[in-house]
Design a protein around this motif. Sequence first.
Motif, PDB file in Angstrom:
ATOM      1  N   VAL A 152     -20.980 -28.318 -46.358  1.00 14.69           N
ATOM      2  CA  VAL A 152     -21.564 -27.073 -45.864  1.00 14.69           C
ATOM      3  C   VAL A 152     -22.969 -26.906 -46.425  1.00 14.69           C
ATOM      4  CG1 VAL A 152     -21.276 -24.570 -45.687  1.00 14.69           C
ATOM      5  CG2 VAL A 152     -19.252 -26.047 -45.824  1.00 14.69           C
ATOM      6  N   SER A 153     -23.892 -26.508 -45.565  1.00 13.68           N
ATOM      7  CA  SER A 153     -25.245 -26.180 -46.018  1.00 13.68           C
ATOM      8  C   SER A 153     -25.634 -24.826 -45.432  1.00 13.68           C
ATOM      9  CB  SER A 153     -26.247 -27.261 -45.612  1.00 13.68           C
ATOM     10  OG  SER A 153     -26.254 -27.435 -44.212  1.00 13.68           O
ATOM     11  N   TYR A 154     -26.654 -24.219 -46.026  1.00  8.43           N
ATOM     12  CA  TYR A 154     -27.030 -22.859 -45.656  1.00  8.43           C
ATOM     13  C   TYR A 154     -28.528 -22.775 -45.386  1.00  8.43           C
ATOM     14  CZ  TYR A 154     -22.572 -22.109 -48.034  1.00  8.43           C
ATOM     15  OH  TYR A 154     -21.262 -22.185 -48.431  1.00  8.43           O
ATOM     16  N   HIS A 155     -28.889 -21.877 -44.491  1.00 12.32           N
ATOM     17  CA  HIS A 155     -30.292 -21.593 -44.212  1.00 12.32           C
ATOM     18  C   HIS A 155     -30.465 -20.087 -44.239  1.00 12.32           C
ATOM     19  CE1 HIS A 155     -34.330 -22.285 -42.572  1.00 12.32           C
ATOM     20  NE2 HIS A 155     -34.112 -21.207 -41.840  1.00 12.32           N
ATOM     21  N   GLY A 156     -31.371 -19.609 -45.060  1.00 14.30           N
ATOM     22  CA  GLY A 156     -31.549 -18.173 -45.196  1.00 14.30           C
ATOM     23  C   GLY A 156     -30.629 -17.603 -46.253  1.00 14.30           C
ATOM     24  N   SER A 157     -30.291 -16.334 -46.084  1.00 14.95           N
ATOM     25  CA  SER A 157     -29.499 -15.617 -47.105  1.00 14.95           C
ATOM     26  C   SER A 157     -28.030 -15.511 -46.745  1.00 14.95           C
ATOM     27  CB  SER A 157     -30.066 -14.212 -47.295  1.00 14.95           C
ATOM     28  OG  SER A 157     -30.001 -13.482 -46.073  1.00 14.95           O
ATOM     29  N   VAL A 158     -27.580 -16.335 -45.791  1.00 18.87           N
ATOM     30  CA  VAL A 158     -26.221 -16.184 -45.279  1.00 18.87           C
ATOM     31  C   VAL A 158     -25.163 -16.379 -46.356  1.00 18.87           C
ATOM     32  CG1 VAL A 158     -26.166 -18.599 -44.560  1.00 18.87           C
ATOM     33  CG2 VAL A 158     -24.613 -16.968 -43.506  1.00 18.87           C
ATOM     34  N   LYS A 205     -20.357 -18.023 -49.436  1.00 12.58           N
ATOM     35  CA  LYS A 205     -20.413 -19.277 -50.201  1.00 12.58           C
ATOM     36  C   LYS A 205     -19.056 -19.603 -50.812  1.00 12.58           C
ATOM     37  CE  LYS A 205     -23.080 -21.715 -53.730  1.00 12.58           C
ATOM     38  NZ  LYS A 205     -24.222 -21.615 -54.685  1.00 12.58           N
ATOM     39  N   ASP A 206     -18.375 -18.595 -51.358  1.00 15.37           N
ATOM     40  CA  ASP A 206     -17.051 -18.828 -51.945  1.00 15.37           C
ATOM     41  C   ASP A 206     -16.005 -19.104 -50.869  1.00 15.37           C
ATOM     42  OD1 ASP A 206     -17.964 -18.578 -54.531  1.00 15.37           O
ATOM     43  OD2 ASP A 206     -17.452 -16.458 -54.707  1.00 15.37           O
ATOM     44  N   VAL A 207     -16.120 -18.417 -49.740  1.00 13.97           N
ATOM     45  CA  VAL A 207     -15.195 -18.672 -48.629  1.00 13.97           C
ATOM     46  C   VAL A 207     -15.320 -20.122 -48.179  1.00 13.97           C
ATOM     47  CG1 VAL A 207     -14.685 -18.163 -46.213  1.00 13.97           C
ATOM     48  CG2 VAL A 207     -15.127 -16.294 -47.808  1.00 13.97           C
ATOM     49  N   MET A 208     -16.555 -20.575 -47.996  1.00  9.62           N
ATOM     50  CA  MET A 208     -16.781 -21.924 -47.485  1.00  9.62           C
ATOM     51  C   MET A 208     -16.465 -23.002 -48.520  1.00  9.62           C
ATOM     52  SD  MET A 208     -17.293 -21.497 -44.394  1.00  9.62           S
ATOM     53  CE  MET A 208     -17.523 -23.248 -44.058  1.00  9.62           C
ATOM     54  N   THR A 221     -26.427 -20.170 -40.829  1.00 10.41           N
ATOM     55  CA  THR A 221     -27.774 -19.605 -40.883  1.00 10.41           C
ATOM     56  C   THR A 221     -27.762 -18.166 -40.388  1.00 10.41           C
ATOM     57  OG1 THR A 221     -30.081 -19.956 -40.230  1.00 10.41           O
ATOM     58  CG2 THR A 221     -28.393 -20.401 -38.579  1.00 10.41           C
ATOM     59  N   ASP A 222     -28.748 -17.389 -40.842  1.00  8.29           N
ATOM     60  CA  ASP A 222     -28.850 -15.984 -40.438  1.00  8.29           C
ATOM     61  C   ASP A 222     -29.079 -15.880 -38.935  1.00  8.29           C
ATOM     62  OD1 ASP A 222     -28.570 -14.921 -43.042  1.00  8.29           O
ATOM     63  OD2 ASP A 222     -30.646 -15.461 -43.477  1.00  8.29           O
ATOM     64  N   SER A 232     -18.064 -11.090 -37.627  1.00 11.09           N
ATOM     65  CA  SER A 232     -18.068  -9.947 -38.546  1.00 11.09           C
ATOM     66  C   SER A 232     -19.238  -9.989 -39.512  1.00 11.09           C
ATOM     67  CB  SER A 232     -16.751  -9.899 -39.335  1.00 11.09           C
ATOM     68  OG  SER A 232     -16.606 -11.062 -40.130  1.00 11.09           O
ATOM     69  N   GLY A 233     -19.740 -11.184 -39.799  1.00  9.25           N
ATOM     70  CA  GLY A 233     -20.796 -11.313 -40.797  1.00  9.25           C
ATOM     71  C   GLY A 233     -22.195 -11.359 -40.251  1.00  9.25           C
ATOM     72  N   GLY A 234     -22.339 -11.477 -38.924  1.00 11.12           N
ATOM     73  CA  GLY A 234     -23.664 -11.465 -38.342  1.00 11.12           C
ATOM     74  C   GLY A 234     -24.479 -12.704 -38.644  1.00 11.12           C
TER      75      GLY A 234
END
Length: 389
Positions: A342-348, A328-331, A388-389, A373-375
Amino acid sequence: MNNDKPRHLIAKYLAGECTPSEKQEVERWYDEYDAGNKKYLNDDAEEIKSSAERSFEELRERLALPVEVPGGQIKSFKVSVKVWLAAASILLVLSVGGYFLLGYSAKSQLTAQQETGPIKPGTNKAILTLPGGEKINLTDAGSGVLAKAGGISISKTADGQLVYQSSREDANISNGKVQYNTLSTPRGGQFQVILPDGSHVWLNSASTIVYPTAFTGKTRAVKLQGEAYFEVAKNKHMPFVVTTNKLDVKVLGTHFNVTAYDDDAAITTTLLEGSVQLNKGTVKAMLTPGLQGVAFNNQQNIAVQKANMEQVMAWRNGYFAFEDTSIKDVMKIAARWYDVEVSYHGSVENKKFGGSISRYKNITELLDNMSESGGFHYQIEGRRILLTD
């Protein structure tokens, strides 16, 4: 990716057995497929058309099957148009085999980029607002003198710096009033300015600095919102003061970085050379080189800690550098530079990332490194990025 999971979920979806989260996932597949992958289906491609027909036929057969419900009753299962489209779309993707599932294929990402162009890095661009309110677009302005007033000459150099030159000591006084300029960079922009005292300021994206056209009096005061790196000209008789929303940074002549974005939880000042005094209300703190002061917005104190100098100075030196930093901080940093949402889905957003890359690469290179690297996965639609995860 193994096809068993999506086939299994589609079967559950058609039978009405999906959990709410599984149902949402299948419908999200359709939304992402509809936004990207289906645009690659060429009507002239007989193989794809044939695969599509087989997939749709398979789906029709499944829709026609009766469904046994609790109590032993048999009923005909009817689905909405969106259910049919969602399932058909995923079966089609599975059948042609050339499209990576769940909307994360390189082709899906390329589709959105072809429509709006690739998301390129920021450039030197800013708006200069003169004392009378006149605005100069520095992105479009050519090199040379941009304005003259009150003994001040403002020029843009060939390498994109804004330079002030004064021919009079009282150049910032006009009819008894101090004259101020405002330099603002948009998201996706950066700029440099050499102030009237010779201090050099690098302004990061989505930032604003307000300063007089010449410094007189007991201090050299500027106001900052956003992020800037300062190399202050030495003047022991006139301290240089950077004022932010909740913190003042006072120096005589030194090199330091200030991050003071409104949407950050804290104002961070990092010292590279010289000494700095931080003032937050009645609280004061002194920094020596290699240290940073962190003033959280909801706290009165100022925390002093050792700085990760590579990470702090990365933007100034033309690259990103992260060490165990949340996605989140990177993005948040990347979004300002590339001017994206930027939006997120799951715990990414809670995952961590570490590494470095040039700020002048297209955003896909940063995202590829992070996802490997982050999967996690990403999808680009116009100037919007979904992780998203």
